[in-house]
Design an enzyme around this catalytic site. Structure first.
Site, short mmCIF file in Angstrom:
data_model
loop_
_atom_site.label_atom_id
_atom_site.label_comp_id
_atom_site.label_asym_id
_atom_site.label_seq_id
_atom_site.Cartn_x
_atom_site.Cartn_y
_atom_site.Cartn_z
N ARG A 52 0.86 -1.19 0.00
CA ARG A 52 0.00 0.00 0.00
C ARG A 52 0.89 1.24 0.00
O ARG A 52 1.16 1.83 1.05
CB ARG A 52 -0.92 -0.02 1.21
N ASP A 54 2.24 4.94 -0.22
CA ASP A 54 1.66 6.19 0.25
C ASP A 54 1.54 7.20 -0.89
O ASP A 54 2.11 7.03 -1.97
CB ASP A 54 2.53 6.80 1.36
N ARG A 204 11.07 5.04 4.51
CA ARG A 204 11.28 6.49 4.56
C ARG A 204 11.88 6.93 5.90
O ARG A 204 12.69 7.87 5.95
CB ARG A 204 9.97 7.22 4.30
#
Length: 274
Positions: A52, A54, A204
């Protein structure tokens, strides 16, 4: 019903992520794909993705699956879907698979790549949606970043590197490789993150920690302490979305894919003059 496996590439710049949002939540990759499949199948079709991503995150090889009517199974799915999808999404492979294949639960590994723009000054305009401009911070200590990257390899509790908002059974993950690759040009550096799976915004957050070390804002010892403590509140900031790309999703024997392929080469060791 027949199960269809799709490999997708997309530019995440103008998407609110992969997953369909609540009404008014923005355009999503899953939503665009389900609309195209519904048009071809004449009925609603649910799509399941391996990851999924972002808002703003890109993909070279996202994998998804969907169940389509048997009488439509023979369609040239890749060509037909790409013709209906917006220009920032493409189906690069489409094939029928066993009915029990699951794009998410059958995945044995994922590889993400993060691109840094390292030259001081302005980012080239056409690269801005795909890089993090760290050149504005000055020259990074790459040797310190590479030493810190080794801390993430292996099986660890990555609670300190997970953003809030995800209910997971465990924050322990196994990472096989965090390494620096040569970039697409002299002004860019690409970092590879390869592992069994990653927590919400974990890549990240790892990249944010590495850049903090490169800037001298943190040390490898600080990161090791943070990793052991599991306290996200003490962690460096999260790297921006646009530099991240889902590069590969692996199935079968874990850890065997996602290795350097055509066009990949390791970066020169830190401090190299060649």
């Amino acid at each position: 019903m027949a199960r269809l496996r799709l490999t997708l590439a997309y530019d995440g710049t103008d998407f609110a992520g992969w997953q369909i949002q609540a009404a008014g939540g923005g355009r999503t990759v899953q939503g665009c794909l389900e609309e195209a499949l519904a048009t071809l199948c004449g009925q609603p079709v649910r799509v399941h993705g391996a990851g999924r991503t972002d808002s703003g995150v890109h993909a070279l090889a996202q994998v998804a699956h969907a169940d389509v009517p048997e009488h439509r199974a023979g369609l040239p799915w890749g060509k037909a879907l790409t013709a209906l999808l917006p220009k920032d999404v493409a189906v690069t492979e489409a094939r029928l698979v066993a009915p029990d294949f699951h794009s998410r639960f059958d995945a044995t590994g994922k590889e993400y790549r993060y691109t840094l723009w390292t030259r001081p000054g302005h980012v080239l305009p056409w690269r801005r949606p795909y890089v993090w401009d760290v050149g504005r911070y000055g020259t990074l200590d790459v040797a310190a970043m590479e030493a810190c990257a080794g801390l993430f390899v292996g099986e660890h509790d990555f609670a300190a590197f997970q953003n809030a908002g995800t209910d997971v059974h465990s924050t322990v993950r196994r990472v096989w490789d965090v390494s620096r690759l040569a970039g697409t040009g002299p002004d860019e550096t690409v970092w590879r993150f390869h592992g069994e799976g990653f927590l919400k915004q974990m890549v990240r957050n790892l990249m944010g920690a590495l850049v903090a070390v490169g800037r001298g804002k943190a040390t490898a010892e600080d990161v090791a302490t943070l990793l052991a403590a599991g306290d996200r509140r003490r962690a460096p900031g999260t790297a921006p979305a646009q530099g991240l790309c889902l590069h590969a999703v692996e199935y079968g024997a874990p850890g065997v894919a996602g290795l350097p392929g055509l066009g990949d080469k390791p970066a020169e060791p830190a401090g190299s003059t060649t």
